[in-house]
Design a protein around this motif. Sequence first.
Motif, mmCIF file in Angstrom:
data_model
loop_
_atom_site.group_PDB
_atom_site.id
_atom_site.type_symbol
_atom_site.label_atom_id
_atom_site.label_comp_id
_atom_site.label_asym_id
_atom_site.label_seq_id
_atom_site.Cartn_x
_atom_site.Cartn_y
_atom_site.Cartn_z
ATOM 1 N N ARG A 8 0.860 -1.179 0.000
ATOM 2 C CA ARG A 8 0.000 0.000 0.000
ATOM 3 C C ARG A 8 0.897 1.231 0.000
ATOM 4 N NH1 ARG A 8 -5.255 -0.894 0.343
ATOM 5 N NH2 ARG A 8 -5.708 1.306 0.770
ATOM 6 N N TRP A 57 -6.892 5.362 -11.224
ATOM 7 C CA TRP A 57 -6.571 6.558 -10.444
ATOM 8 C C TRP A 57 -5.374 7.324 -11.001
ATOM 9 C CZ3 TRP A 57 -1.794 5.120 -8.758
ATOM 10 C CH2 TRP A 57 -1.586 3.780 -8.436
ATOM 11 N N PRO A 71 2.071 6.953 -5.579
ATOM 12 C CA PRO A 71 1.622 5.661 -6.104
ATOM 13 C C PRO A 71 1.806 5.549 -7.622
ATOM 14 C CG PRO A 71 0.043 6.487 -4.509
ATOM 15 C CD PRO A 71 1.010 7.601 -4.761
ATOM 16 N N SER A 72 1.529 6.621 -8.349
ATOM 17 C CA SER A 72 1.704 6.592 -9.804
ATOM 18 C C SER A 72 3.170 6.402 -10.169
ATOM 19 C CB SER A 72 1.180 7.893 -10.425
ATOM 20 O OG SER A 72 -0.157 8.126 -10.076
ATOM 21 N N ARG A 105 -3.041 3.541 -1.816
ATOM 22 C CA ARG A 105 -3.296 2.796 -3.049
ATOM 23 C C ARG A 105 -2.619 1.425 -2.955
ATOM 24 N NH1 ARG A 105 -7.292 5.744 -5.555
ATOM 25 N NH2 ARG A 105 -6.611 7.891 -5.999
ATOM 26 N N GLU A 106 -3.334 0.394 -3.384
ATOM 27 C CA GLU A 106 -2.754 -0.951 -3.386
ATOM 28 C C GLU A 106 -2.063 -1.216 -4.709
ATOM 29 O OE1 GLU A 106 -4.842 -5.084 -3.419
ATOM 30 O OE2 GLU A 106 -4.573 -4.492 -1.314
#
Length: 293
Positions: free
Chosen positions: A8, A80, A107-108, A12-13
Amino acid sequence: MTQKVLVRVDGRELSLSNLDKVLYPDAAFTKAEVIDYYSRIAPVLLPHLKGRPLTVKRFPNGVNGGFFFEKNAPAHTPGWIPTVNLPAPGSTKNRETIDFPIVNDLPSLVYYANLAALELHLPMWRVTEDGEPLAPDTLVFDLDPGAPATIVDCCRVAVLLRDALKEDGHESFPKTSGNKGMQLYVPWDQGPGTSDYAKALAQRLEAGNPHVTSVMAKRARPGKVFIDWSQNNPYKTTVAPYSLRANRIPTASTPLLWDEVEDCRSPDELVFTAPDVLARVEEHGDLFMPARA
């Protein structure tokens, strides 16, 4: 068998795979270390990526294997990660438009690092929240040394460019390319016209210096520094500050102090690896922050 790890990142996973795969064999630098670098450099890197359509250069089997440029967001891109649909003149797949990703958050960035997207390339303009292209906010000069010229010669030309830009009322900020050359970025708030201005300035310096060329032809470059003004074409990209490069060791495009440029006497002085860059940011912060218009 592909080994996957669920993590995570900021809520976000993500599924990370093959973390022990060596992507830089000469340095025994693994995918896990690539992801770690991009995660740790993110606080200074992400502001430069924000709002800019991203092109990546992926090396799924490491720097000694094959690679490909990827502009279109992969089909498996998480919902996302925002994308913008933009014209794609000259597309190798004959696309009229491409869905470019916009990497605005950690996360991206980790998602792309997990794809072995070692190199991150950006245009000199951003898009609005609605995905409409804005006018360029940055002008760039890409300094490319033709052997036997080196980055030391690029530094001399960079100082000439800095002084000429200052005469015209512009501040400039240097960084290594992470390969053999370097770039100067200039914050720009005068709308379109960056390419014309950059070309005229490159030609001006060429006229007064036999070691400078503004001509793209390879035959014009041996022993000279090519001032590539054409990177200001809105459909071209330049390697992002802090991006890794696919060299023998994990070098990165590294913002510089002007003192380092002026004092450079050997190409080795301006070779920075991922750990070097993290240490520099710890010491200096983001030297390229003022380059963001």
